[in-house]
Design an enzyme around this catalytic site. Structure first.
Site, PDB file in Angstrom:
ATOM      1  N   SER A 197      10.074 -11.385   9.211  1.00 29.56           N
ATOM      2  CA  SER A 197       9.511 -11.868  10.472  1.00 29.56           C
ATOM      3  C   SER A 197      10.305 -11.219  11.594  1.00 29.56           C
ATOM      4  CB  SER A 197       9.631 -13.384  10.567  1.00 29.56           C
ATOM      5  OG  SER A 197       9.365 -13.811  11.889  1.00 29.56           O
ATOM      6  N   HIS A 222       0.555 -13.384  13.477  1.00 29.08           N
ATOM      7  CA  HIS A 222       0.394 -14.838  13.466  1.00 29.08           C
ATOM      8  C   HIS A 222       0.341 -15.297  14.917  1.00 29.08           C
ATOM      9  CE1 HIS A 222       2.381 -19.003  12.493  1.00 29.08           C
ATOM     10  NE2 HIS A 222       1.135 -19.121  12.901  1.00 29.08           N
ATOM     11  N   MET A 224       3.362 -23.181   6.912  1.00 27.32           N
ATOM     12  CA  MET A 224       4.603 -23.199   7.677  1.00 27.32           C
ATOM     13  C   MET A 224       5.554 -24.218   7.069  1.00 27.32           C
ATOM     14  SD  MET A 224       4.322 -20.926  10.017  1.00 27.32           S
ATOM     15  CE  MET A 224       5.808 -21.376  10.939  1.00 27.32           C
ATOM     16  N   MET A 241       3.816 -15.776  20.391  1.00 32.45           N
ATOM     17  CA  MET A 241       3.950 -17.138  20.917  1.00 32.45           C
ATOM     18  C   MET A 241       3.733 -17.127  22.424  1.00 32.45           C
ATOM     19  SD  MET A 241       7.337 -18.391  18.846  1.00 32.45           S
ATOM     20  CE  MET A 241       7.519 -18.107  17.083  1.00 32.45           C
ATOM     21  N   HIS A 265       5.721  -9.448   9.472  1.00 35.43           N
ATOM     22  CA  HIS A 265       5.094 -10.615  10.085  1.00 35.43           C
ATOM     23  C   HIS A 265       5.382 -10.611  11.589  1.00 35.43           C
ATOM     24  CE1 HIS A 265       3.199 -14.538   9.675  1.00 35.43           C
ATOM     25  NE2 HIS A 265       4.156 -15.075  10.413  1.00 35.43           N
TER      26      HIS A 265
END
Length: 226
Positions: free
Chosen positions: A16, A74, A145, A45, A41
């Site tokens: 990530s 994501h 998650m 946000m 990943h």
């Protein structure tokens, strides 16, 4: 075909970027790739759905052009429909959205798949697997998650092991896991049915991304074989 549809039962993993050095992002990905990472990943946000602000499609485009493994985006954002076309244009291989932040999940997933990329949903720790029952025909994977989304370095939520098991039993889709994944927690998730291990802080905070990525994958694959 795509990354998730071609797993064929394999256990794979990737970093990530949330915990990486953003000044040297492509190099950071390559360091994890040297340890066996097959995907990266990309956490977007917005400081609304989660209390953090990270990166978007412009950075995704640059990263896609600089590395040779697929980028999995994501979207931890409100109104993801506004960003999906830009992430598709950036060249990401897959996009997952939070059903908690989507008004019309069917429409959103169709938009993702219509762009030629794989579609997933990311379930917050207290969102039940049953909430996505009617979305399954439009999904390529489910992201469970194992921490509350928004920040790296959080403690692994142990109850998410059983949640992974439940998702696999219900839907049979590839399960990706993210949050507190280490060489100690990876086997628990793989034994429950997870196939894609995403690790951030565990990979980048050790000073040896390649070595730690390798440890996580070896631990997960040993559990898969066992």
């Amino acid at each position: 075909m795509g990354f998730f549809s071609e797993l064929n039962g394999r256990v794979v993993g990737g970093p990530s970027i949330l915990a990486a050095d953003f000044a040297h992002l492509a190099d950071e990905v390559r360091r994890a790739q040297a340890g066996g990472a097959e995907v990266v990943h990309f956490d977007a946000m917005d400081n609304h759905f989660v209390p953090n602000l990270t990166v978007g499609p412009v950075v995704a485009r640059s990263l896609v052009a600089a590395i040779d493994i697929p980028v999995d985006a994501h979207l931890m954002v409100e109104n993801p429909d506004n960003l999906i076309p830009m992430f598709v244009e950036a060249g990401v291989a897959s996009i997952s959205v939070q059903p908690e932040a989507v008004t019309h999940l069917h429409r959103t997933l169709k938009m993702i798949k219509g762009g030629g990329v794989e579609a997933g949903v990311a379930l917050n720790p207290t969102t039940p697997p049953e909430a996505i029952e009617w979305a399954v025909p439009y999904l390529d994977y489910v992201l469970v998650m194992s921490v509350d989304p928004g920040f790296g370095g959080q403690k692994f939520i142990e109850e998410m092991v059983e949640k992974v098991r439940r998702v696999r039993e219900l839907y049979g889709l590839p399960v990706q896991v993210d949050g507190g994944i280490t060489a100690e927690t990876a086997p628990l998730m793989v034994e429950a049915g997870a196939q894609v291990l995403i690790a951030g802080s565990a990979v980048y905070k050790t000073g040896d991304p390649a070595g730690e990525m390798r440890r996580i994958l070896e631990a997960g694959r040993a559990a898969h074989r066992g």
